[in-house]
Design a protein around this motif. Structure first.
Motif, mmCIF file in Angstrom:
data_model
loop_
_atom_site.group_PDB
_atom_site.id
_atom_site.type_symbol
_atom_site.label_atom_id
_atom_site.label_comp_id
_atom_site.label_asym_id
_atom_site.label_seq_id
_atom_site.Cartn_x
_atom_site.Cartn_y
_atom_site.Cartn_z
ATOM 1 N N SER A 133 0.792 -1.149 -0.039
ATOM 2 C CA SER A 133 0.019 -0.172 0.092
ATOM 3 C C SER A 133 1.017 1.360 0.111
ATOM 4 N N ARG A 134 0.236 2.281 -0.236
ATOM 5 C CA ARG A 134 0.918 3.556 -0.316
ATOM 6 C C ARG A 134 -0.055 4.571 0.338
ATOM 7 N N ASN A 135 0.600 5.369 1.094
ATOM 8 C CA ASN A 135 -0.467 6.220 1.851
ATOM 9 C C ASN A 135 -0.320 7.541 1.203
ATOM 10 N N VAL A 136 -1.576 8.258 0.483
ATOM 11 C CA VAL A 136 -1.779 9.126 -0.356
ATOM 12 C C VAL A 136 -1.810 10.655 0.586
ATOM 13 N N LEU A 137 -2.023 10.520 1.798
ATOM 14 C CA LEU A 137 -2.052 11.434 2.912
ATOM 15 C C LEU A 137 -0.753 11.913 2.993
ATOM 16 N N ALA A 138 0.225 11.260 2.721
ATOM 17 C CA ALA A 138 1.609 11.412 2.961
ATOM 18 C C ALA A 138 2.387 12.310 2.014
ATOM 19 N N ASP A 139 1.806 12.392 0.847
ATOM 20 C CA ASP A 139 2.124 13.088 -0.438
ATOM 21 C C ASP A 139 1.103 13.444 -1.314
ATOM 22 N N PRO A 140 0.699 14.649 -1.128
ATOM 23 C CA PRO A 140 -0.345 15.521 -2.005
ATOM 24 C C PRO A 140 -0.203 15.153 -3.456
ATOM 25 N N GLU A 141 1.152 15.170 -3.927
ATOM 26 C CA GLU A 141 1.325 15.007 -5.424
ATOM 27 C C GLU A 141 0.786 13.524 -5.731
ATOM 28 N N LEU A 142 1.078 12.520 -4.878
ATOM 29 C CA LEU A 142 0.454 11.386 -5.235
ATOM 30 C C LEU A 142 -0.975 11.109 -5.293
ATOM 31 N N ARG A 143 -1.457 11.800 -3.932
ATOM 32 C CA ARG A 143 -2.906 11.895 -4.239
ATOM 33 C C ARG A 143 -3.630 12.267 -5.347
ATOM 34 N N THR A 144 -3.146 13.289 -5.950
ATOM 35 C CA THR A 144 -3.500 13.815 -7.084
ATOM 36 C C THR A 144 -3.307 12.989 -8.474
ATOM 37 N N ALA A 145 -2.064 12.587 -8.353
ATOM 38 C CA ALA A 145 -1.432 11.583 -9.458
ATOM 39 C C ALA A 145 -2.233 10.467 -9.592
ATOM 40 N N ILE A 146 -2.377 9.833 -8.612
ATOM 41 C CA ILE A 146 -3.185 8.581 -8.776
ATOM 42 C C ILE A 146 -4.615 8.833 -9.519
ATOM 43 N N LYS A 147 -5.276 9.697 -8.905
ATOM 44 C CA LYS A 147 -6.657 9.958 -9.667
ATOM 45 C C LYS A 147 -6.337 10.221 -11.166
ATOM 46 N N ASP A 148 -5.303 10.937 -11.370
ATOM 47 C CA ASP A 148 -4.989 11.257 -12.833
ATOM 48 C C ASP A 148 -4.820 9.929 -13.613
ATOM 49 N N TYR A 149 -3.875 9.243 -13.001
ATOM 50 C CA TYR A 149 -3.276 7.658 -13.654
ATOM 51 C C TYR A 149 -4.578 6.682 -14.069
ATOM 52 N N SER A 150 -5.375 6.752 -12.729
ATOM 53 C CA SER A 150 -6.594 5.807 -13.124
ATOM 54 C C SER A 150 -7.719 6.150 -13.834
ATOM 55 N N LYS A 151 -7.806 7.587 -13.669
ATOM 56 C CA LYS A 151 -9.109 8.372 -14.189
ATOM 57 C C LYS A 151 -10.271 8.087 -13.375
ATOM 58 N N TRP A 152 -10.094 7.873 -11.730
ATOM 59 C CA TRP A 152 -10.822 7.579 -10.827
ATOM 60 C C TRP A 152 -10.889 8.496 -10.057
ATOM 61 N N PRO A 153 -12.066 9.248 -9.573
ATOM 62 C CA PRO A 153 -11.924 10.340 -8.582
ATOM 63 C C PRO A 153 -11.725 10.178 -7.180
ATOM 64 N N THR A 154 -11.995 8.904 -6.614
ATOM 65 C CA THR A 154 -11.876 8.636 -5.262
ATOM 66 C C THR A 154 -10.763 7.645 -4.881
ATOM 67 N N ILE A 155 -10.391 7.809 -3.642
ATOM 68 C CA ILE A 155 -9.498 6.993 -2.923
ATOM 69 C C ILE A 155 -10.135 6.040 -1.985
ATOM 70 N N PRO A 156 -9.919 5.108 -1.769
ATOM 71 C CA PRO A 156 -8.786 3.940 -2.085
ATOM 72 C C PRO A 156 -8.963 3.618 -3.478
ATOM 73 N N GLN A 157 -7.769 3.192 -3.979
ATOM 74 C CA GLN A 157 -7.821 2.492 -5.336
ATOM 75 C C GLN A 157 -7.054 1.142 -5.227
ATOM 76 N N VAL A 158 -7.588 0.029 -5.726
ATOM 77 C CA VAL A 158 -6.900 -1.335 -5.659
ATOM 78 C C VAL A 158 -6.700 -1.719 -7.181
ATOM 79 N N TYR A 159 -5.470 -2.256 -7.196
ATOM 80 C CA TYR A 159 -5.130 -2.754 -8.491
ATOM 81 C C TYR A 159 -4.588 -4.293 -8.149
#
Length: 192
Positions: A133-159
């Motif tokens: 797992s990765r904590n998106v709260l620890a990195d605001p850039e990761l929090r934004t980038a994961i939503k862009d990567y998956s085209k999914w607006p919410t967290i958590p995201q499971v792969y």
């Protein structure tokens, strides 16, 4: 009753438009007129560019002429280059490809910081699958980038096996239907 009122309102609007004085065509902007279409129904209206009605002029509605730009360059779409990934996107790509089950969540599995992340952790623990797992709260850039990567607006995201499965709502639905059992059939079990 409602149809009668609508027809009455349509007739009133038609009279107002028909009695409006003609508008000059000069200037850089034109106002769209309302034109009644009697072919299908007397209550149907369409917009055109000739002889703008006074109703729209009084409302202050102006539409740029066809040859005028209708937006500022700041609001036009920007094309990103596909070959230039940010370091955060590269890290996400690496995490997703290298781990059979990858979870981007708020908090960590031992201490989730939102109910949806906690639910995902409980479901994954129920199946006993190993996951990273990765904590998106620890990195605001990761929090934004994961939503862009998956085209999914919410967290958590499971792969799972490099494929985006969804968030907690999807996992809950798949758990109830039995689909997760099939999905996790080939995933390594967590070793205690």
């Amino acid at each position: 009753m409602l149809g009668t009122r609508a027809r009455g309102l349509s007739r009133l609007l038609l009279r107002a438009v028909a009695s409006a004085p003609p508008q000059p065509q000069g200037g850089q902007f034109r106002i769209l007129p309302v034109v009644a279409s009697t072919a299908s129904s007397p209550s149907r209206f369409s917009f055109g560019r000739d002889n703008a009605p006074w109703v729209l002029q009084r409302a202050g509605v102006t539409i740029p002429a066809g040859d005028e730009p209708d937006t500022h360059d700041d609001f036009k779409p920007v094309q990103k280059q596909a070959d230039s990934l940010s370091p955060v996107h590269e890290a996400i790509e690496k995490d997703v490809k290298e781990n059979q089950v990858m979870v981007f969540m708020k908090g960590v599995p031992q201490a989730p910081q939102c109910g949806f992340s906690a639910m995902v952790v409980r479901i994954l623990d129920e199946y006993g699958v190993g996951y990273k797992s990765r904590n998106v709260l620890a990195d605001p850039e990761l929090r934004t980038a994961i939503k862009d990567y998956s085209k999914w607006p919410t967290i958590p995201q499971v792969y799972v096996n490099g494929e985006f499965v969804g968030g907690s709502d999807i996992l809950i639905s798949m758990h109830r239907s039995g689909e997760l059992k099939t999905l996790f059939k080939d995933v390594k079990k967590e070793e205690f």
